[in-house]
Design an enzyme around this catalytic site. Structure first.
Site, PDB file in Angstrom:
ATOM      1  N   ASP A  66       0.867  -1.177  -0.085  1.00 55.62           N
ATOM      2  CA  ASP A  66      -0.035   0.011   0.101  1.00 55.62           C
ATOM      3  C   ASP A  66       0.794   1.116   0.012  1.00 55.62           C
ATOM      4  O   ASP A  66       2.028   1.221   0.631  1.00 55.62           O
ATOM      5  CB  ASP A  66      -0.861   0.089   1.162  1.00 55.62           C
ATOM      6  CG  ASP A  66      -1.848  -1.025   1.217  1.00 55.62           C
ATOM      7  OD1 ASP A  66      -2.096  -1.667   0.138  1.00 55.62           O
ATOM      8  OD2 ASP A  66      -2.673  -1.223   2.328  1.00 55.62           O
ATOM      9  N   ARG A  67       0.310   2.293  -0.488  1.00 58.28           N
ATOM     10  CA  ARG A  67       1.166   3.612  -0.856  1.00 58.28           C
ATOM     11  C   ARG A  67       1.687   4.132   0.663  1.00 58.28           C
ATOM     12  O   ARG A  67       3.094   4.456   0.635  1.00 58.28           O
ATOM     13  CB  ARG A  67       0.223   4.767  -0.919  1.00 58.28           C
ATOM     14  CG  ARG A  67       0.834   5.889  -1.436  1.00 58.28           C
ATOM     15  CD  ARG A  67       0.047   6.932  -2.192  1.00 58.28           C
ATOM     16  NE  ARG A  67       0.722   8.146  -2.312  1.00 58.28           N
ATOM     17  CZ  ARG A  67       0.439   9.006  -3.452  1.00 58.28           C
ATOM     18  NH1 ARG A  67      -0.619   8.748  -4.362  1.00 58.28           N
ATOM     19  NH2 ARG A  67       1.157  10.108  -3.664  1.00 58.28           N
TER      20      ARG A  67
END
Length: 241
Positions: A66-67
């Site tokens: 995830d970012r």
């Protein structure tokens, strides 16, 4: 196996087939509609410059983070390596272990969580649903509490046995222990601007060509909230992977 120090992204492992790096937090794993810089593009450009390669550079995305998540991540430099690593992921011979700082602490110091998760593509959120729900996916992780603080935060080691979207964040929140800084799944306990405390600490798999074991280990940065615990605690966790 370590590559040139000229690379702007820390390299954990590199040979003719693989590139293992430390993903910076808040950088996309791959391009999306936002148009923001993404790791896959940055690494391709880095390879092109470091090795003075003409034309397009191949780099295969094997797994995603995830970012807001940083830490160990592996890429394939050939299509054969990408195919074999993808098969390792499907056959569960591809191991992923994370470190997380959470609010509260599980009742048991170690255990396994099994849930059915359903993703809402419209809102990009995931929730736990009853088993048998159409579209739901089985999610499994093992966890171990490594330390607890009087301020209510705990350090947890998580081994992912399945790779579902937002899996760690959703399952730990459902357990009553949302991650520090998680605005999606712990908004009542977190404040805007806090950095999500989830780190990819270990990625292990058989080398796609030699079959020898490959282990990428990365410990979280020495900053809040990770620095609540001594670095020796992370070194000790790293030796257990």
């Amino acid at each position: 196996m370590c590559a040139s120090e000229q690379s702007p992204i820390p390299i954990l492992y590199e040979d003719n087939h693989l590139l293992g790096i430390v993903k910076p937090v808040n950088v996309l794993s791959q391009e999306d509609a936002s148009g923001d810089p993404d790791l896959l593009t940055l690494l391709k450009q880095d390879l092109k410059e470091r090795y003075q390669k003409p034309g397009n550079v191949y780099l295969g995305l094997v797994h995603r983070l995830d970012r807001p998540v940083g830490g160990a991540m592996i890429f394939a430099k050939t299509s054969k390596a990408a195919s074999r690593l993808s098969e390792a992921v499907r056959s569960r011979s591809f191991s992923k272990t994370y470190l997380a700082v959470v609010h509260g602490s599980p009742a048991a110091s170690a255990g396994r969580l099994e849930d059915t998760l359903l993703k809402d593509e419209r809102t990009n959120t995931v929730r736990v649903v009853p088993k048998g729900t159409p579209g739901g996916k089985h999610a499994i992780l093992d966890y171990r509490v490594l330390g607890q603080l009087t301020n209510g935060l705990s350090l947890i080691q998580v081994e992912l046995l399945t790779g579902r979207s937002h899996q760690i964040r959703v399952q730990l929140s459902h357990l009553g222990c949302p991650l520090y800084g998680d605005q999606k799944y712990g908004a009542k306990l977190n404040k805007p601007g806090q950095q999500l405390a989830l780190w990819s600490a270990y990625v292990g798999f058989p080398h796609p060509i030699t079959k020898e074991p490959v282990a990428l280990v990365s410990i979280p940065p020495d900053e809040f909230p990770w620095n609540h615990w001594p670095r020796s605690r992370y070194d000790q966790a790293g030796r257990s992977f």
